[in-house]
Design a protein around this motif. Sequence first.
Motif, mmCIF file in Angstrom:
data_model
loop_
_atom_site.group_PDB
_atom_site.id
_atom_site.type_symbol
_atom_site.label_atom_id
_atom_site.label_comp_id
_atom_site.label_asym_id
_atom_site.label_seq_id
_atom_site.Cartn_x
_atom_site.Cartn_y
_atom_site.Cartn_z
ATOM 1 N N LEU A 157 0.832 -1.204 0.000
ATOM 2 C CA LEU A 157 0.000 0.000 0.000
ATOM 3 C C LEU A 157 0.864 1.251 0.000
ATOM 4 C CD1 LEU A 157 -2.652 1.605 0.384
ATOM 5 C CD2 LEU A 157 -2.354 1.270 2.862
ATOM 6 N N VAL A 158 1.862 1.290 0.885
ATOM 7 C CA VAL A 158 2.692 2.482 1.029
ATOM 8 C C VAL A 158 3.405 2.816 -0.278
ATOM 9 C CG1 VAL A 158 4.754 3.405 2.163
ATOM 10 C CG2 VAL A 158 3.016 2.210 3.508
ATOM 11 N N HIS A 159 3.996 1.817 -0.906
ATOM 12 C CA HIS A 159 4.764 2.096 -2.120
ATOM 13 C C HIS A 159 3.853 2.377 -3.320
ATOM 14 C CE1 HIS A 159 8.684 1.453 -0.352
ATOM 15 N NE2 HIS A 159 8.172 0.423 0.298
ATOM 16 N N ASP A 160 2.683 1.763 -3.347
ATOM 17 C CA ASP A 160 1.716 2.096 -4.392
ATOM 18 C C ASP A 160 1.305 3.559 -4.264
ATOM 19 O OD1 ASP A 160 -0.131 2.045 -6.444
ATOM 20 O OD2 ASP A 160 -1.557 0.739 -5.416
ATOM 21 N N LEU A 161 1.049 3.979 -3.032
ATOM 22 C CA LEU A 161 0.646 5.366 -2.800
ATOM 23 C C LEU A 161 1.750 6.338 -3.183
ATOM 24 C CD1 LEU A 161 -1.279 7.481 -1.694
ATOM 25 C CD2 LEU A 161 -0.463 6.952 0.597
ATOM 26 N N LEU A 162 2.979 6.090 -2.719
ATOM 27 C CA LEU A 162 4.077 7.002 -3.009
ATOM 28 C C LEU A 162 4.422 7.020 -4.495
ATOM 29 C CD1 LEU A 162 6.447 6.301 0.027
ATOM 30 C CD2 LEU A 162 4.854 8.205 -0.280
ATOM 31 N N ASP A 163 4.438 5.859 -5.124
ATOM 32 C CA ASP A 163 4.766 5.792 -6.555
ATOM 33 C C ASP A 163 3.685 6.468 -7.397
ATOM 34 O OD1 ASP A 163 7.044 4.418 -5.884
ATOM 35 O OD2 ASP A 163 6.270 2.441 -6.434
ATOM 36 N N THR A 164 2.423 6.276 -7.007
ATOM 37 C CA THR A 164 1.329 6.917 -7.744
ATOM 38 C C THR A 164 1.407 8.428 -7.606
ATOM 39 O OG1 THR A 164 -0.117 4.999 -7.440
ATOM 40 C CG2 THR A 164 -1.175 7.085 -7.996
ATOM 41 N N CYS A 165 1.692 8.913 -6.394
ATOM 42 C CA CYS A 165 1.816 10.357 -6.182
ATOM 43 C C CYS A 165 2.958 10.928 -7.019
ATOM 44 C CB CYS A 165 2.037 10.655 -4.702
ATOM 45 S SG CYS A 165 0.548 10.529 -3.696
ATOM 46 N N THR A 166 4.079 10.250 -7.043
ATOM 47 C CA THR A 166 5.220 10.721 -7.835
ATOM 48 C C THR A 166 4.858 10.807 -9.313
ATOM 49 O OG1 THR A 166 6.817 9.797 -6.270
ATOM 50 C CG2 THR A 166 7.597 10.242 -8.504
ATOM 51 N N ALA A 167 4.205 9.770 -9.820
ATOM 52 C CA ALA A 167 3.813 9.757 -11.229
ATOM 53 C C ALA A 167 2.785 10.842 -11.537
ATOM 54 C CB ALA A 167 3.254 8.386 -11.603
ATOM 55 N N PHE A 168 2.046 11.255 -10.511
ATOM 56 C CA PHE A 168 0.992 12.259 -10.685
ATOM 57 C C PHE A 168 1.481 13.659 -10.300
ATOM 58 C CE2 PHE A 168 -3.604 13.591 -10.073
ATOM 59 C CZ PHE A 168 -3.990 13.288 -11.364
ATOM 60 N N ASP A 169 2.801 13.839 -10.251
ATOM 61 C CA ASP A 169 3.428 15.124 -9.948
ATOM 62 C C ASP A 169 3.034 15.641 -8.569
ATOM 63 O OD1 ASP A 169 5.015 17.364 -10.328
ATOM 64 O OD2 ASP A 169 3.427 18.517 -11.305
ATOM 65 N N ILE A 170 3.033 14.738 -7.598
ATOM 66 C CA ILE A 170 2.848 15.111 -6.197
ATOM 67 C C ILE A 170 3.994 14.470 -5.425
ATOM 68 C CG2 ILE A 170 1.330 15.084 -4.184
ATOM 69 C CD1 ILE A 170 -1.012 14.529 -6.096
ATOM 70 N N GLU A 171 5.078 15.223 -5.249
ATOM 71 C CA GLU A 171 6.247 14.650 -4.593
ATOM 72 C C GLU A 171 6.059 14.667 -3.077
ATOM 73 O OE1 GLU A 171 11.080 15.288 -4.120
ATOM 74 O OE2 GLU A 171 9.957 16.464 -5.598
ATOM 75 N N VAL A 172 6.106 13.500 -2.470
ATOM 76 C CA VAL A 172 5.986 13.368 -1.021
ATOM 77 C C VAL A 172 7.382 13.271 -0.427
ATOM 78 C CG1 VAL A 172 5.088 11.955 0.861
ATOM 79 C CG2 VAL A 172 3.725 12.268 -1.218
ATOM 80 N N GLU A 173 7.755 14.257 0.381
ATOM 81 C CA GLU A 173 9.097 14.295 0.972
ATOM 82 C C GLU A 173 9.247 13.327 2.134
ATOM 83 O OE1 GLU A 173 11.350 18.491 0.383
ATOM 84 O OE2 GLU A 173 9.968 18.360 2.064
ATOM 85 N N GLY A 174 8.180 13.188 2.913
ATOM 86 C CA GLY A 174 8.233 12.318 4.076
ATOM 87 C C GLY A 174 6.911 11.620 4.277
ATOM 88 N N PHE A 175 6.961 10.374 4.738
ATOM 89 C CA PHE A 175 5.737 9.591 4.929
ATOM 90 C C PHE A 175 5.954 8.661 6.117
ATOM 91 C CE2 PHE A 175 2.610 6.257 3.868
ATOM 92 C CZ PHE A 175 1.504 7.050 3.598
ATOM 93 N N HIS A 176 5.051 8.695 7.076
ATOM 94 C CA HIS A 176 5.229 7.857 8.256
ATOM 95 C C HIS A 176 3.900 7.647 8.972
ATOM 96 C CE1 HIS A 176 4.819 11.236 11.152
ATOM 97 N NE2 HIS A 176 5.418 11.947 10.215
ATOM 98 N N THR A 177 3.880 6.666 9.861
ATOM 99 C CA THR A 177 2.709 6.469 10.708
ATOM 100 C C THR A 177 2.683 7.566 11.763
ATOM 101 O OG1 THR A 177 3.925 5.029 12.202
ATOM 102 C CG2 THR A 177 2.706 3.956 10.412
ATOM 103 N N GLU A 178 1.474 7.970 12.137
ATOM 104 C CA GLU A 178 1.293 8.866 13.270
ATOM 105 C C GLU A 178 0.792 8.044 14.453
ATOM 106 O OE1 GLU A 178 1.622 11.509 14.804
ATOM 107 O OE2 GLU A 178 2.565 12.850 13.351
ATOM 108 N N THR A 179 0.465 8.714 15.553
ATOM 109 C CA THR A 179 0.017 8.019 16.748
ATOM 110 C C THR A 179 -1.476 7.731 16.665
ATOM 111 O OG1 THR A 179 1.743 9.026 18.090
ATOM 112 C CG2 THR A 179 -0.147 8.128 19.256
ATOM 113 N N GLY A 180 -1.792 6.480 16.474
ATOM 114 C CA GLY A 180 -3.185 6.068 16.374
ATOM 115 C C GLY A 180 -3.320 4.860 15.472
ATOM 116 N N PRO A 181 -4.410 4.125 15.575
ATOM 117 C CA PRO A 181 -4.608 2.937 14.746
ATOM 118 C C PRO A 181 -4.906 3.296 13.291
ATOM 119 C CG PRO A 181 -6.542 3.336 16.103
ATOM 120 C CD PRO A 181 -5.519 4.321 16.543
ATOM 121 N N GLY A 182 -3.958 2.986 12.412
ATOM 122 C CA GLY A 182 -4.179 3.193 10.983
ATOM 123 C C GLY A 182 -4.033 4.615 10.504
#
Length: 451
Positions: A181-206
């Motif tokens: 899921l994570v890599h599909d999301l990041l790769d799709t964003c990159t291909a769609f010209d939305i560069e995500v600099e950082g991605f991580h879990t926050e405090t909470g379920p999901g």
Amino acid sequence: MDAAQLKDIFAERGIRKVKVGGFDVDGLLRGKLISLEKFWSSVEKGFGFCDVIFGWDIGDVLYDNATVTGWATGYPDALAKIDLSTFRVLPYEPDTACFLVDFYRADDQKPHPACPRNLLKRIAARGESAGYHATFACELEFWVFRESPESLREKRFGDLKPLSPGMFGYSWLREGQYAPLVHDLLDTCTAFDIEVEGFHTETGPGVWEAAIRYDDVVRAADKAALFKTVVKQVCSRHDLSVTFMAKWNAALPGSSGHLHQSLWDGSGKTNHFADKKGGLSDIGKRYVAGLVRTAPELTALYAPFINSYRRYVPGMWAPLTSSWGIENRTCSVRVIGGPPSSAVRAELRQTAADLNPYIAMATALAAGLHGIESALELPEETKGDATACESDLHLPQTLHEATEKLKASDVAKQLLGEPFVDHYARTREWEVRQARKAVTDWELARYFESV
């Protein structure tokens, strides 16, 4: 990019269809698929798009108080003009080009008073004319569930199963467990010209947080607004659902949508916010003063929904007063210093993930420019827990209170234009009236048997 260049690209990539859309005041992307023939005929002159998108609410219910459109006007077409610079292609729709549009009035072709993207373009141009190139970035938190649109409604949005259990903030483990899921999301964003600099879990379920790379303010808003739609589409492909609500569960933290911002010269080499020592310059101080001093009357533009105000409670990383502090995450405005000087910026922490990026960025930029133009003085810096400090700059605690302050604000009308403020305030009044009709689960559990 012009039409001739696009035709070559379309031929090379096998583009057969075009998706066009624009954002309404609630931040929803409203669009349609059109044929290539329709697209090419619309590149120069635009095309008709029913202006009901500015005449109904987030649930497609018609406003009874709007004046920019309505039954009296017959809900005519607005003029939608395609912004060719927004060309994108989703990797899983490779034959379909995507473009954003701006809305104009059909009769005189002036910007539509309810179009958020045009509002932001106007404020950005005002800054450019004064020598300030605005650079913004958005951080968005969102919650992922093992639910479908059907199961959400069958469960009445209760007893939902999160993607993962436990709190697990900044979890390397959870990222690895959900790598597809994570890599599909990041790769799709990159291909769609939305560069995500950082991605991580926050405090909470999901719950996850994405930091979208900075850009000039209009492109930054495009990326933040499109990011929400892309996340929902990608998660749907994994049989998951997502919410960007400010506060979906009373027992869990809210979802922030922080806005990082700075002003640069035309060359992009000099950060007007930085002094020679890497601290906040006089221009930066006045900009931050504009953010801080106008926040109470502009809150409805930063926090647009009834639910937005559920986040403004003690101990939940959301500000309760308008304040500022250096590297202080309890303040509504956190000043981040250098070196390097390029890192000096202001982070507006009042906004949540439910923000409309165009409206929130336009408001913040206009407020900051107002601080510079009016030479506003910064209030005293807040040190320690800002939520426990006394302040005269209280933030509204309900959408009703915020809307009343907005309606009475001469500054809001001066900065954003009376036609937009009037329409926006009417839509928030409608939202308040709809909420007053609702009977909540809390009310049923508390009063059903007891009164």
